[in-house]
Design a protein around this motif. Sequence first.
Motif, PDB file in Angstrom:
ATOM      1  N   GLY A  21     -25.897   5.316  33.918  1.00  0.00           N
ATOM      2  CA  GLY A  21     -25.857   3.644  33.556  1.00  0.00           C
ATOM      3  C   GLY A  21     -25.790   3.365  32.297  1.00  0.00           C
ATOM      4  O   GLY A  21     -25.465   2.222  31.956  1.00  0.00           O
ATOM      5  N   ASP A  22     -26.130   4.287  31.459  1.00  0.00           N
ATOM      6  CA  ASP A  22     -26.231   3.926  29.762  1.00  0.00           C
ATOM      7  C   ASP A  22     -24.863   3.714  29.417  1.00  0.00           C
ATOM      8  O   ASP A  22     -23.688   4.319  29.703  1.00  0.00           O
ATOM      9  N   ALA A  35     -15.306   5.122  25.415  1.00  0.00           N
ATOM     10  CA  ALA A  35     -16.578   4.349  25.678  1.00  0.00           C
ATOM     11  C   ALA A  35     -16.611   4.002  27.266  1.00  0.00           C
ATOM     12  O   ALA A  35     -15.539   3.955  27.829  1.00  0.00           O
ATOM     13  N   GLY A  36     -17.780   4.050  27.615  1.00  0.00           N
ATOM     14  CA  GLY A  36     -17.889   3.646  29.134  1.00  0.00           C
ATOM     15  C   GLY A  36     -19.379   3.579  29.354  1.00  0.00           C
ATOM     16  O   GLY A  36     -20.288   3.824  28.553  1.00  0.00           O
ATOM     17  N   ARG A  37     -19.802   3.597  30.611  1.00  0.00           N
ATOM     18  CA  ARG A  37     -21.153   4.107  31.180  1.00  0.00           C
ATOM     19  C   ARG A  37     -21.085   5.352  31.969  1.00  0.00           C
ATOM     20  O   ARG A  37     -20.321   5.890  32.489  1.00  0.00           O
ATOM     21  N   VAL A  48     -21.399  15.174  31.090  1.00  0.00           N
ATOM     22  CA  VAL A  48     -21.591  13.928  31.443  1.00  0.00           C
ATOM     23  C   VAL A  48     -20.359  13.387  32.086  1.00  0.00           C
ATOM     24  O   VAL A  48     -19.291  13.843  31.510  1.00  0.00           O
ATOM     25  N   TRP A  49     -20.442  12.486  33.090  1.00  0.00           N
ATOM     26  CA  TRP A  49     -19.124  11.707  33.516  1.00  0.00           C
ATOM     27  C   TRP A  49     -19.346  10.365  33.221  1.00  0.00           C
ATOM     28  O   TRP A  49     -20.470   9.763  33.201  1.00  0.00           O
ATOM     29  N   VAL A  50     -18.236   9.780  32.368  1.00  0.00           N
ATOM     30  CA  VAL A  50     -18.134   8.611  31.775  1.00  0.00           C
ATOM     31  C   VAL A  50     -17.034   7.678  32.629  1.00  0.00           C
ATOM     32  O   VAL A  50     -15.970   8.163  32.731  1.00  0.00           O
ATOM     33  N   VAL A  51     -17.488   6.465  33.213  1.00  0.00           N
ATOM     34  CA  VAL A  51     -16.668   5.675  33.617  1.00  0.00           C
ATOM     35  C   VAL A  51     -16.115   4.545  32.661  1.00  0.00           C
ATOM     36  O   VAL A  51     -17.135   3.792  32.038  1.00  0.00           O
ATOM     37  N   GLY A  54     -12.014   0.196  32.336  1.00  0.00           N
ATOM     38  CA  GLY A  54     -10.911   0.170  33.247  1.00  0.00           C
ATOM     39  C   GLY A  54     -11.068   0.969  34.754  1.00  0.00           C
ATOM     40  O   GLY A  54     -10.220   0.995  35.399  1.00  0.00           O
ATOM     41  N   GLY A  55     -12.230   1.877  34.771  1.00  0.00           N
ATOM     42  CA  GLY A  55     -12.599   2.267  35.761  1.00  0.00           C
ATOM     43  C   GLY A  55     -12.277   3.740  35.897  1.00  0.00           C
ATOM     44  O   GLY A  55     -12.232   4.517  36.873  1.00  0.00           O
ATOM     45  N   ARG A  56     -11.480   4.307  34.886  1.00  0.00           N
ATOM     46  CA  ARG A  56     -11.261   5.702  34.792  1.00  0.00           C
ATOM     47  C   ARG A  56     -12.576   6.435  34.547  1.00  0.00           C
ATOM     48  O   ARG A  56     -13.471   6.285  33.540  1.00  0.00           O
ATOM     49  N   ARG A  57     -12.696   7.507  35.336  1.00  0.00           N
ATOM     50  CA  ARG A  57     -13.770   8.728  35.302  1.00  0.00           C
ATOM     51  C   ARG A  57     -13.367   9.708  34.621  1.00  0.00           C
ATOM     52  O   ARG A  57     -12.541  10.399  35.151  1.00  0.00           O
TER      53      ARG A  57
END
Length: 81
Positions: A21-22, A35-37, A48-51, A54-57
């Motif tokens: 969630g960070d 950049a993302g969460r 880490v997996w970052v979304v 724009g929704g790209r993981r």
Amino acid sequence: MTLQKNRPSSRPAHWDDVEIGDAVHLVRNGRLEHAGRVDNRTADGAVVWVVSDGGRRQLFHVADGFELSVADPEGANHADN
């Protein structure tokens, strides 16, 4: 005489200080590249997996050469209203 390898001291061995969630920034060579969460991470903090917004993981490994930092430490786990 002992030879020592030069290792960047600013790059952590693991990203175990980020939580799901960070909001995070991933910087490489002084340039913000992602950049993302944080959507998920391994227990050891190596992956880490970052979304993105724009929704790209995407998956990132600590050895990929990125510096990962929390973008919004005060409100990282709070939804914008």
